[in-house]
Design a protein around this motif. Structure first.
Motif, mmCIF file in Angstrom:
data_model
loop_
_atom_site.group_PDB
_atom_site.id
_atom_site.type_symbol
_atom_site.label_atom_id
_atom_site.label_comp_id
_atom_site.label_asym_id
_atom_site.label_seq_id
_atom_site.Cartn_x
_atom_site.Cartn_y
_atom_site.Cartn_z
ATOM 1 N N TRP A 82 43.325 27.197 35.263
ATOM 2 C CA TRP A 82 44.024 28.071 36.210
ATOM 3 C C TRP A 82 44.375 27.365 37.524
ATOM 4 O O TRP A 82 44.928 27.957 38.435
ATOM 5 C CB TRP A 82 43.187 29.307 36.515
ATOM 6 C CG TRP A 82 41.731 28.994 36.764
ATOM 7 C CD1 TRP A 82 40.740 28.948 35.831
ATOM 8 C CD2 TRP A 82 41.130 28.658 38.011
ATOM 9 N NE1 TRP A 82 39.547 28.603 36.410
ATOM 10 C CE2 TRP A 82 39.757 28.421 37.761
ATOM 11 C CE3 TRP A 82 41.596 28.538 39.316
ATOM 12 C CZ2 TRP A 82 38.856 28.066 38.770
ATOM 13 C CZ3 TRP A 82 40.711 28.191 40.316
ATOM 14 C CH2 TRP A 82 39.357 27.958 40.034
ATOM 15 N N LEU A 113 46.862 33.713 37.520
ATOM 16 C CA LEU A 113 46.953 35.112 37.930
ATOM 17 C C LEU A 113 48.145 35.786 37.259
ATOM 18 O O LEU A 113 49.240 35.228 37.215
ATOM 19 C CB LEU A 113 47.114 35.198 39.449
ATOM 20 C CG LEU A 113 45.989 34.577 40.266
ATOM 21 C CD1 LEU A 113 46.384 34.496 41.731
ATOM 22 C CD2 LEU A 113 44.719 35.394 40.107
ATOM 23 N N LYS A 114 47.903 36.981 36.751
ATOM 24 C CA LYS A 114 48.973 37.692 36.054
ATOM 25 C C LYS A 114 50.054 38.115 37.062
ATOM 26 O O LYS A 114 49.760 38.766 38.062
ATOM 27 C CB LYS A 114 48.376 38.923 35.368
ATOM 28 C CG LYS A 114 49.288 39.524 34.328
ATOM 29 C CD LYS A 114 48.646 40.739 33.686
ATOM 30 C CE LYS A 114 49.610 41.364 32.696
ATOM 31 N NZ LYS A 114 49.093 42.611 32.171
ATOM 32 N N ARG A 115 51.278 37.753 36.822
ATOM 33 C CA ARG A 115 52.436 38.110 37.638
ATOM 34 C C ARG A 115 52.418 37.519 39.044
ATOM 35 O O ARG A 115 53.274 37.815 39.864
ATOM 36 C CB ARG A 115 52.585 39.631 37.738
ATOM 37 C CG ARG A 115 53.021 40.268 36.437
ATOM 38 C CD ARG A 115 53.176 41.759 36.566
ATOM 39 N NE ARG A 115 53.882 42.298 35.437
ATOM 40 C CZ ARG A 115 55.188 42.515 35.404
ATOM 41 N NH1 ARG A 115 55.931 42.248 36.453
ATOM 42 N NH2 ARG A 115 55.766 42.995 34.322
ATOM 43 N N GLU A 117 51.763 33.903 41.552
ATOM 44 C CA GLU A 117 51.477 32.486 41.726
ATOM 45 C C GLU A 117 51.102 32.289 43.182
ATOM 46 O O GLU A 117 51.787 32.772 44.086
ATOM 47 C CB GLU A 117 52.697 31.633 41.394
ATOM 48 C CG GLU A 117 52.959 31.520 39.908
ATOM 49 C CD GLU A 117 54.040 30.495 39.601
ATOM 50 O OE1 GLU A 117 54.111 29.467 40.300
ATOM 51 O OE2 GLU A 117 54.799 30.754 38.676
ATOM 52 N N GLU A 159 60.255 41.719 34.377
ATOM 53 C CA GLU A 159 60.264 40.693 33.339
ATOM 54 C C GLU A 159 60.759 41.318 32.040
ATOM 55 O O GLU A 159 60.235 42.344 31.594
ATOM 56 C CB GLU A 159 58.849 40.123 33.154
ATOM 57 C CG GLU A 159 58.828 38.869 32.315
ATOM 58 C CD GLU A 159 57.453 38.216 32.314
ATOM 59 O OE1 GLU A 159 56.474 38.907 32.649
ATOM 60 O OE2 GLU A 159 57.367 37.027 31.981
#
Lengths: 230, 275
Positions: A82, A113-115, A117, A159
């Motif tokens: 990550w 991290l989801k969605r 940066e 998305e």
């Protein structure tokens, strides 16, 4: 430039996954400069989130000619998937003003991290006002050097199978590092038009005035490009 | 997430309260283009007649209206004892930019010696800040020639930007090759390797201004805003950041720059109030 050619040959040989891109841009900073830009670049992906990214751009309008170039390495670690370390250098020059700036930076980039940066880092920026040396990309010492905190926050708001739309607050991009007291923010979008070909667009502005507590809009920038991704 | 947003809002509110800025003025003040054009419509102050050898002083950030007072009495004594002919004030003359503070500033400063002011961010912190500045002091952007060899160039960076009209004017006024040029404004361009937020914001604007100073062989760029003494030379141009004249806002080395002009030569020294 030589690196770009090498990457180009690698792409032709299909030795490594190479993602070339090309784009057009327009930038206005009232009272300072107004210009169009032609930009191109190449990104090569390796294993473990590692990559090399190189770009070059030219100005049309104020400071006509070569505007700058940049090279960045992205290094991943298998045990910490990550986290990415970005190390890079940027050269920018203003031909009409006979001055330039060289930058070296590192950025720690959270990718898991989801969605979102998130990146934080530090840059050294070295202004070069010597008229004989302003085009030299390796000048990193002199009287006008300074440290610069870097931040990058990007969130995906939409998305789909073929496209995405994101918002960002970031003072670092491929060719630019903004001072910490400017707040560049904007929208980034991508859309796959046909297989392997992706349209990419960025619209960005800045707010300045933190040091005076008298706020005003800074620059406005728009870019539209296309990327080939196999 | 919601608590984080509230925290950020609270911090911003505290900053505004701490700096005693008017929230409306923070976003709706007259911009630099408007101020510069209005400055050009006003007459520049008359040059002080001087001899072949003379001294003048430069300081900023007086912040008249701040309760703790400043070093103006000490400065007045130096003016008398050293024979300083005139002085330049690099903005933030008032604390809140109110009419009453401007009146007080004019009375206090004019009683010391002839002076040349320019504007700072605090001078715009009230709705009438710019109007009061113009009525009290005249233009914020102007150039004057002192004697035959010295050109003093004042310009407006009250909100940390230069603007198109002022850049064009600077290019013209700096092109003069027959005089020694000193530039006076509020914001620094460069303040050291670990910069604070208190300097010109935009990178390209800083590069353009720095390039103008270097190309036109400016002797010194004098500014304030950060309330501390700094000195750097960048490709032949001296960047001199003078300290504050306010006791409450002093972040190191309060004092003023004292320039000595003797015929064609010019030199300076920093006079500290840490005595």
């Amino acid at each position: 430039m030589r690196l770009m050619l090498i990457f180009g040959f690698l792409a032709l040989a299909e030795a490594v996954p190479v993602i070339p891109d090309i784009g057009l841009g327009y930038r206005i900073e009232p009272g300072v400069e107004e210009k169009g830009a032609v930009a191109g670049g190449i990104k090569i992906r390796f294993k473990n989130n590692a990559a090399v990214d190189a770009g070059v751009y030219g100005n049309i309008g104020d400071n006509f000619g070569l505007g700058g170039y940049a090279l960045k390495g992205e290094f991943g670690c298998a045990s910490v998937p990550w986290l990415n370390l970005h190390l890079g250098v940027q050269h920018q020059e203003w031909r009409d003003w006979r001055c330039g700036e060289n930058r070296a930076f590192f950025l720690l980039h959270l990718t898991g991290l989801k969605r979102f940066e998130v990146g934080m880092g530090v840059a050294w920026r070295q202004g070069v006002f010597d008229r004989a040396r302003f085009r030299e990309p390796w000048v990193f010492t002199g009287p006008a050097g300074e440290w610069n905190i870097l931040y990058r926050l990007e969130g995906l708001v939409l998305e789909t199978a073929r496209g995405e739309l994101g918002l960002f607050l970031s003072n670092i991009s491929r060719h630019q590092i903004h001072n910490p007291q400017m707040f560049p923010f904007g929208v980034r979008a991508g859309y796959q038009v046909v297989p392997h070909w992706r349209l990419a667009a960025t619209c960005q502005s800045t707010v300045k005035g933190f040091s005076a507590l008298l706020f005003s809009p800074g620059e406005f920038e728009i870019e539209l490009g296309v990327r080939y991704e196999k | 997430m919601r608590s984080s947003v509230l925290l950020v809002l609270k911090v911003l509110l505290l900053i505004f309260i701490g700096c005693e800025a008017d929230l409306k003025e923070a976003f709706f003040h007259p911009d630099v283009e408007k101020r510069v054009k209005e400055s050009f419509a006003l007459a520049a102050p008359a040059p002080v007649p001087v001899g072949d050898t003379f001294e003048f002083a430069v300081f900023g950030d007086v912040h008249i209206g701040k309760a703790a007072g400043g070093y103006l009495e000490e400065f007045r004594r130096d003016v008398d004892s050293l024979g300083i002919e005139f002085f330049c004030v690099l903005g933030d003359i008032t604390e809140h930019g109110t009419g009453a503070e401007y009146d007080s500033a004019r009375n206090v400063l004019a009683a010391i010696a002839p002076f040349y002011p320019t504007i700072g961010n605090h001078d715009l912190y009230s709705a009438s800040g710019w109007e009061d500045f113009k009525q009290t002091f005249g233009p914020a952007t102007y150039a004057i020639q002192i004697g035959t060899r010295l050109k003093l160039i004042f310009f407006d960076t009250a909100e940390g930007e230069v603007g198109k009209t002022q850049f064009n004017w600077l290019e013209d006024v700096l092109a003069d090759t027959n005089t020694t040029k000193l530039v006076f404004t509020h914001f620094p361009i460069y303040d050291g390797t670990i910069p604070g937020p208190f300097r010109l914001a935009a990178n390209s604007e800083r590069a353009k201004l720095m390039s103008l100073l270097v190309r036109n062989q400016v002797y010194a760029y004098c500014c304030g805003h950060i309330h501390g003494w700094r000195q750097t030379t960048v490709d032949g141009v001296q960047h001199l950041i003078v300290g504050t004249m306010s006791r409450a806002l002093d972040f190191g080395s309060p004092g003023y720059l004292l320039f000595l002009v003797r015929g064609d030569s010019i030199s300076w020294r920093f006079v500290s109030f840490d005595r």
